[in-house]
Write an enzyme that holds these catalytic residues in place. Structure first.
Site, PDB file in Angstrom:
ATOM      1  N   HIS A   8       0.831  -1.204   0.000  1.00 54.67           N
ATOM      2  CA  HIS A   8       0.000   0.000   0.000  1.00 54.67           C
ATOM      3  C   HIS A   8       0.865   1.254   0.000  1.00 54.67           C
ATOM      4  CE1 HIS A   8      -2.855   2.816   2.304  1.00 54.67           C
ATOM      5  NE2 HIS A   8      -3.434   2.612   1.129  1.00 54.67           N
ATOM      6  N   GLU A  35       0.730  -0.426  -4.762  1.00 58.19           N
ATOM      7  CA  GLU A  35      -0.423   0.441  -4.955  1.00 58.19           C
ATOM      8  C   GLU A  35       0.062   1.869  -4.847  1.00 58.19           C
ATOM      9  OE1 GLU A  35      -3.788   3.006  -3.578  1.00 58.19           O
ATOM     10  OE2 GLU A  35      -1.924   2.503  -2.518  1.00 58.19           O
ATOM     11  N   HIS A  50      -0.981  10.739  -2.177  1.00 55.33           N
ATOM     12  CA  HIS A  50      -2.308  10.335  -1.740  1.00 55.33           C
ATOM     13  C   HIS A  50      -3.177  11.521  -1.345  1.00 55.33           C
ATOM     14  CE1 HIS A  50      -5.391   8.993   1.183  1.00 55.33           C
ATOM     15  NE2 HIS A  50      -5.505   7.976   0.357  1.00 55.33           N
ATOM     16  N   GLU A 111      -4.382   4.153  -8.406  1.00 56.78           N
ATOM     17  CA  GLU A 111      -5.631   4.823  -8.076  1.00 56.78           C
ATOM     18  C   GLU A 111      -5.633   6.250  -8.605  1.00 56.78           C
ATOM     19  OE1 GLU A 111      -8.307   6.544  -4.362  1.00 56.78           O
ATOM     20  OE2 GLU A 111      -6.760   5.041  -3.928  1.00 56.78           O
TER      21      GLU A 111
END
Length: 328
Positions: A8, A35, A50, A111
């Site tokens: 992650h 990720e 993020h 993402e």
């Protein structure tokens, strides 16, 4: 089948999250993949980060979408984690995907952090760079904004896409340990009827101090931005209605008018929908759970046979997975 172990934001427990160092470290300690999160800058460049804010990872306050790539590249994104990472630079999407190809990463979950300002042009840019990277089926493009996934699929039909779902209310709540650290109660009713839409957590204030207030404010702002980006121009009742539909991932995914190859959800969703993985597999859809960082959680989820486990501790999950496979 052993699930893929996905780091992650890279090896975020050991290195500054979402940096090239974190991705290298992830592969060094045995992750199958990484990720990462992509956002757009004010000059329409794509960088890996993020939060919309950079306050926690640099020594200044700012927002990714208000700054140019050049301005961001001047900042130190590593010292917050450890002095060993001093002067770590923010990675561009091109740099991150090139490194993944060089390291022969088995899986990249990318993402799209739905932008608050730029809309469809952002998706087109991401798809263009994904196509150029040449990672093929190793890359899965994910997002909470499913309109953006639909657009990406239209532009590149062979692209694997993954619907990120809010699912259980825990997705929107701070982890239990974080609430305890803040000296708060999460306000969740564990005996709630799963057919009723759960109430969002309401903190108590007896133990609030200035530091806790800052942390809670940052969390609330982050969740607000996430919902605003995922459900643009929606009313509160509209957002709640959509969140409610996502509580049953297998049922929800069948309402989409475009194909998805993956469903990715916060792992507590599986506790209330234990048949979810099998139902999704029956539909030909793979599943990923995030963010699984404890041995107890992994043991609980293991019998469900998810296709991927997203974790901040890929080294420990690899160790625990080995023990579960051998029955030790």
């Amino acid at each position: 089948m052993t699930p893929e172990i996905i780091a992650h934001r890279g090896a975020s427990y050991l290195a500054p999250e979402n940096t090239l160092s974190a991705f290298r470290k992830a592969m060094e300690i045995g992750a199958d993949g990484v990720e990462m999160d992509v956002q757009q800058t004010s000059d329409k460049k794509l960088v890996i980060h993020h939060d919309y804010i950079i306050d926690l990872h640099t020594d200044i306050s700012g927002k990714i979408y208000d700054m140019t790539e050049g301005e961001l590249k001047e900042l130190d994104f590593g010292s917050w984690k450890d002095i060993a990472y001093k002067d770590e630079k923010i990675a561009t999407l091109e740099e991150a995907l090139a490194l993944c190809k060089e390291l022969d990463v088995a899986r990249v979950q990318l993402e799209m952090k739905a932008p608050l300002l730029y809309g469809d042009a952002f998706v087109e840019q991401v798809v263009e760079q994904v196509r150029a990277a040449g990672l093929g089926e190793k890359l899965v493009l994910t997002s909470f904004n499913h309109d953006h996934l639909k657009l990406a699929k239209q532009q590149m039909p062979e692209l694997q896409v993954g619907a990120l779902l809010f699912g259980a209310v825990e997705t929107l709540a701070l982890p239990k340990g974080t609430w305890e650290t803040l000296g708060l109660q999460n306000g969740l009713d564990e005996d709630e009827d799963e057919d009723d839409f759960p109430q969002l957590p309401v903190p108590t204030v007896e133990n609030m101090d200035e530091e806790n207030c800052r942390e809670l404010t940052r969390w609330v702002n982050d969740k607000y931005s996430m919902l605003q980006a995922a459900f643009p121009n929606e009313s509160l009742s509209g957002i709640l209605s959509k969140l409610n539909r996502q509580r049953d991932p297998a049922q929800y995914i069948q309402t989409l008018d475009f194909p998805v190859e993956w469903v990715s959800c916060e792992y507590h969703t599986a506790y209330k929908k234990v048949s979810m993985v099998q139902k999704l597999h029956d539909l030909g859809v793979k599943t990923a759970f995030w963010t699984v960082d404890t041995e107890a959680a992994l043991k609980d989820l293991w019998p469900l046979q998810p296709d991927a486990i997203v974790t901040n501790r890929p080294d420990r999950v690899r160790e625990w997975a080995g023990e579960l496979e051998t029955g030790e």
